[in-house]
Design a protein around this motif. Structure first.
Motif, PDB file in Angstrom:
ATOM      1  N   LYS A  71       0.759  -1.346   0.066  1.00  0.00           N
ATOM      2  CA  LYS A  71       0.163   0.215  -0.300  1.00  0.00           C
ATOM      3  C   LYS A  71       0.760   0.890  -0.420  1.00  0.00           C
ATOM      4  N   THR A  72       2.310   0.986   0.529  1.00  0.00           N
ATOM      5  CA  THR A  72       3.128   2.195   1.103  1.00  0.00           C
ATOM      6  C   THR A  72       3.656   2.518  -0.483  1.00  0.00           C
ATOM      7  N   PHE A  73       3.805   1.228  -1.107  1.00  0.00           N
ATOM      8  CA  PHE A  73       4.551   1.019  -2.067  1.00  0.00           C
ATOM      9  C   PHE A  73       3.616   2.110  -3.436  1.00  0.00           C
ATOM     10  N   ALA A  74       2.682   1.710  -3.485  1.00  0.00           N
ATOM     11  CA  ALA A  74       1.460   2.818  -4.326  1.00  0.00           C
ATOM     12  C   ALA A  74       2.007   4.628  -4.333  1.00  0.00           C
ATOM     13  N   SER A  75       2.468   4.801  -3.275  1.00  0.00           N
ATOM     14  CA  SER A  75       2.067   5.952  -3.126  1.00  0.00           C
ATOM     15  C   SER A  75       3.923   6.664  -3.731  1.00  0.00           C
ATOM     16  N   PHE A  76       4.106   6.254  -4.109  1.00  0.00           N
ATOM     17  CA  PHE A  76       5.686   5.983  -4.754  1.00  0.00           C
ATOM     18  C   PHE A  76       5.569   6.419  -6.877  1.00  0.00           C
ATOM     19  N   ILE A  77       4.085   5.335  -6.309  1.00  0.00           N
ATOM     20  CA  ILE A  77       3.813   5.198  -8.270  1.00  0.00           C
ATOM     21  C   ILE A  77       4.145   6.726  -8.707  1.00  0.00           C
ATOM     22  N   HIS A  78       3.955   7.071 -10.062  1.00  0.00           N
ATOM     23  CA  HIS A  78       3.692   8.444 -10.726  1.00  0.00           C
ATOM     24  C   HIS A  78       2.281   8.590 -10.444  1.00  0.00           C
ATOM     25  N   PRO A  79       2.182   9.579 -10.449  1.00  0.00           N
ATOM     26  CA  PRO A  79       0.096   9.725 -10.597  1.00  0.00           C
ATOM     27  C   PRO A  79       0.038  10.010 -11.747  1.00  0.00           C
ATOM     28  N   GLU A  80       1.084  10.279 -13.090  1.00  0.00           N
ATOM     29  CA  GLU A  80       0.098  10.270 -14.510  1.00  0.00           C
ATOM     30  C   GLU A  80       0.194   9.409 -14.952  1.00  0.00           C
ATOM     31  N   LYS A  81       1.851   8.884 -14.534  1.00  0.00           N
ATOM     32  CA  LYS A  81       2.250   7.735 -15.678  1.00  0.00           C
ATOM     33  C   LYS A  81       1.956   6.244 -15.338  1.00  0.00           C
ATOM     34  N   GLY A  82       1.764   6.149 -14.038  1.00  0.00           N
ATOM     35  CA  GLY A  82       1.689   4.956 -13.848  1.00  0.00           C
ATOM     36  C   GLY A  82       3.070   4.215 -13.143  1.00  0.00           C
ATOM     37  N   VAL A  83       3.195   3.260 -13.665  1.00  0.00           N
ATOM     38  CA  VAL A  83       4.284   2.261 -13.930  1.00  0.00           C
ATOM     39  C   VAL A  83       4.084   0.727 -13.915  1.00  0.00           C
ATOM     40  N   SER A  84       5.879   0.371 -14.877  1.00  0.00           N
ATOM     41  CA  SER A  84       5.679  -0.528 -15.580  1.00  0.00           C
ATOM     42  C   SER A  84       6.484  -2.010 -15.247  1.00  0.00           C
ATOM     43  N   PHE A  85       6.530  -3.141 -15.077  1.00  0.00           N
ATOM     44  CA  PHE A  85       7.041  -3.900 -14.929  1.00  0.00           C
ATOM     45  C   PHE A  85       8.283  -4.620 -15.195  1.00  0.00           C
ATOM     46  N   SER A  86       9.742  -4.552 -15.701  1.00  0.00           N
ATOM     47  CA  SER A  86       9.559  -6.053 -16.447  1.00  0.00           C
ATOM     48  C   SER A  86      10.762  -6.594 -16.258  1.00  0.00           C
ATOM     49  N   MET A  87      10.426  -7.922 -16.534  1.00  0.00           N
ATOM     50  CA  MET A  87      10.998  -9.418 -16.088  1.00  0.00           C
ATOM     51  C   MET A  87      12.653  -9.377 -16.019  1.00  0.00           C
ATOM     52  N   TYR A  88      12.885  -8.752 -16.893  1.00  0.00           N
ATOM     53  CA  TYR A  88      14.582  -9.196 -17.732  1.00  0.00           C
ATOM     54  C   TYR A  88      14.738  -7.492 -18.202  1.00  0.00           C
ATOM     55  N   GLY A  89      16.276  -7.465 -18.336  1.00  0.00           N
ATOM     56  CA  GLY A  89      16.903  -6.384 -18.490  1.00  0.00           C
ATOM     57  C   GLY A  89      16.182  -5.584 -20.094  1.00  0.00           C
ATOM     58  N   PHE A  90      16.285  -6.445 -20.784  1.00  0.00           N
ATOM     59  CA  PHE A  90      15.741  -6.478 -21.990  1.00  0.00           C
ATOM     60  C   PHE A  90      13.613  -5.358 -21.727  1.00  0.00           C
TER      61      PHE A  90
END
Length: 214
Positions: A71-90
């Motif tokens: 829940k606290t992690f969510a406070s770090f997410i960009h308010p307009e752009k959101g957040v993306s997750f990549s499993m690997y370096g590419f």
């Protein structure tokens, strides 16, 4: 004779004007130099402040991941752009999982299963809830003890790393855990956090994990 002297005098005066163009007053030059120096100092100081802010955000995110305080992690997410997750370096914007801040807050407490990417080697889709993905993949090691760097890669193997191409000019951190001698140091892992400033605060726009791939 008089008619000849007048043009000569005019030419002489013009030549004198060209040889002695108006020069800025010394005080003006000093003021301009001081202004330039002040701008440079301000830029340097601002960069230092940004580095401190990015480091603080990086450490804060790692701590909430360690304590599973999503829940606290969510406070770090960009308010307009959101957040993306990549499993690997590419990084693959079309295939990597992306959440707006609102969707993350909505789905994080649920048991909704998402596809996060394809697993190296088998190519099988990696499916998990947000909580499981964070615990088993994003924070698979204690990255609070990792080696830190800003805008510099520490971990690298045989996989492609296109972070700078996908996020040009963005500040990113690397939290790198070296591999063990037992496994030929091939079991290294790292987590990269990409930031963007918004309204004077550093926000997270991407979480990129990386490790040795087949």
């Amino acid at each position: 004779m008089k008619n000849f002297i007048i043009p000569v005098l005019s030419l002489t005066l013009l030549a004198g004007c060209k040889k002695n163009p108006e020069k800025p007053i010394p005080n003006v030059i000093d003021s301009m130099a001081q202004a330039r120096e002040k701008n440079i100092e301000t830029a340097i100081q601002q960069k230092k402040t940004d580095e401190v802010a990015v480091k603080a955000a990086n450490d804060g995110i790692l701590q909430v991941l360690k304590s599973k305080d999503y829940k606290t992690f969510a406070s770090f997410i960009h308010p307009e752009k959101g957040v993306s997750f990549s499993m690997y370096g590419f990084v693959s914007p079309k295939e990597d999982k992306h959440f707006s801040k609102e969707d993350f807050v909505k789905f994080q407490p649920t048991k909704t299963v998402f596809t996060w990417g394809a697993q190296d080697g088998s190519g099988d889709p990696y499916k998990a809830t947000i909580n499981d993905y964070f615990a088993k993949w994003v924070f698979s090691k204690d990255f609070t003890t990792a080696q830190y760097s800003l805008n510099k890669f520490l971990g690298g193997g045989n996989s492609l790393n296109n972070l700078k191409e996908i996020y040009p000019g963005k500040d990113f951190t690397e939290n790198y855990i070296k591999g063990t001698e037992k496994n030929g140091e091939m079991d290294w892992k790292t987590i990269r956090l990409v930031f963007e400033e918004f309204q004077g605060k550093q926000y997270l726009i991407a979480v990129v994990n990386d490790q040795w791939t087949i």
